[in-house]
Design an enzyme around this catalytic site. Structure first.
Site, mmCIF file in Angstrom:
data_model
loop_
_atom_site.group_PDB
_atom_site.id
_atom_site.type_symbol
_atom_site.label_atom_id
_atom_site.label_comp_id
_atom_site.label_asym_id
_atom_site.label_seq_id
_atom_site.Cartn_x
_atom_site.Cartn_y
_atom_site.Cartn_z
ATOM 1 N N HIS A 41 4.079 1.270 2.255
ATOM 2 C CA HIS A 41 5.224 0.517 1.721
ATOM 3 C C HIS A 41 5.890 1.273 0.566
ATOM 4 C CE1 HIS A 41 2.622 -3.001 3.118
ATOM 5 N NE2 HIS A 41 3.713 -3.134 3.835
ATOM 6 N N HIS A 96 0.849 -1.184 0.000
ATOM 7 C CA HIS A 96 0.000 0.000 0.000
ATOM 8 C C HIS A 96 0.891 1.242 0.000
ATOM 9 C CE1 HIS A 96 0.983 0.325 4.255
ATOM 10 N NE2 HIS A 96 0.511 -0.883 4.464
#
Length: 283
Positions: free
Chosen positions: A37, A34
């Site tokens: 990250h 997501h």
């Protein structure tokens, strides 16, 4: 971006990169990437010559009643997102390659693991320490980039790096949030639409604690009460912990010193979904 599945092949590549004088940054993940990250991968791309993103859903950090088998996975999407964000390699080893038959090694770090997550998930941090050490052994990074959302994990890894004399610089980046304040997490996928709308209350509880500290409140239990007051009255939430502590060692003084760095920590169930978050505050 090149996908590597073999630990031995990853080590060979890392050694070659080192010989070329390349700076390697590692971004460990369990996948289902997501924005949080991706921000870590993008930052790693800015500060290193080569970025190795690791993708491994690590069984040793899940307890017997936890969601290992149900943990969300989308390998093809992860590959696309990691490459677009600046990863040069995606290291996605097979479980049998990381934990071969007869595997008998463990890493236990005391102190920073004993409260909060460690109290509710007693085997979790042993698994985290072990897999991070193994991933570092495979990728041989100069730098590793982590997110602040897993704050206790970052203290654990810093302790391990120091104690084992590992030549890795640990960089911790701020938590990425939705506009309403909810921390980005792979587990947000489990929330219903109504729960997702309500989940912002967890971060608001931490902000209430921050506000209390900024107004001069130093008594730890009073700060904790202020954070928990609203959530504890809502039956949709089940608080495991919502507490303040000294940010460097998780000690719990009766009163914080004006010079203390404080961390506000939350682990809360919303329905069946367990969400964690934190906020760093200067007393």
């Amino acid at each position: 971006m090149i996908v590597i599945n073999s630990a031995a092949e990853m080590q060979t590549i890392a050694k070659s990169l080192q010989k070329q004088g390349k700076t390697i940054a590692c971004v460990p993940t369990m996948g289902f990437l997501h924005e949080g990250h991706l921000s870590l991968i993008s930052y790693a791309h800015e500060i290193a010559d080569v970025v190795i993103t690791t993708l491994f859903v690590n069984p040793t950090q899940f307890g017997p009643a936890e969601d290992f088998s149900k943990y969300p996975r989308d390998f093809e999407k992860d590959c696309l997102l990691a490459g677009e964000s600046g990863a040069d390699y995606l290291f996605a080893p097979d479980e049998k390659d990381m934990y071969s038959e007869g595997f008998a090694t463990n890493i236990h770090i005391s102190g920073v693991t004993e409260r909060f997550e460690g109290a509710f998930r007693p085997t979790h941090f042993d698994g985290v320490a072990l897999i991070v050490a193994k991933l570092f052994g495979c990728t041989m990074p100069d730098i590793a980039v982590f997110g602040q959302k897993d704050y206790q994990q970052t203290l654990l890894i810093k302790r391990m790096i120091s104690d084992l004399n590992l030549p890795v610089e640990i960089v911790v980046m701020p938590t990425i949030r939705r506009e309403d304040g909810l921390a980005k997490s792979s587990r947000n996928k489990y929330l219903t639409e109504a729960q997702s709308s309500k989940a912002k209350m967890i971060h608001q509880a931490l902000l209430n604690g921050r506000s209390a500290i900024e107004k001069g409140i130093r008594e730890r239990q009073e700060i904790d009460y202020i954070m928990a007051k609203e959530l504890s009255m809502d039956l949709d939430f089940r608080i495991q912990y919502l507490q303040s502590a000294k940010a460097d060692d998780f000690s719990l003084p009766d009163n914080f010193d004006p010079k203390d760095d404080i961390v506000l920590l939350a682990a809360v169930y919303l329905g069946n979904t367990r969400l964690i978050d934190n906020e760093l505050v200067k007393a």
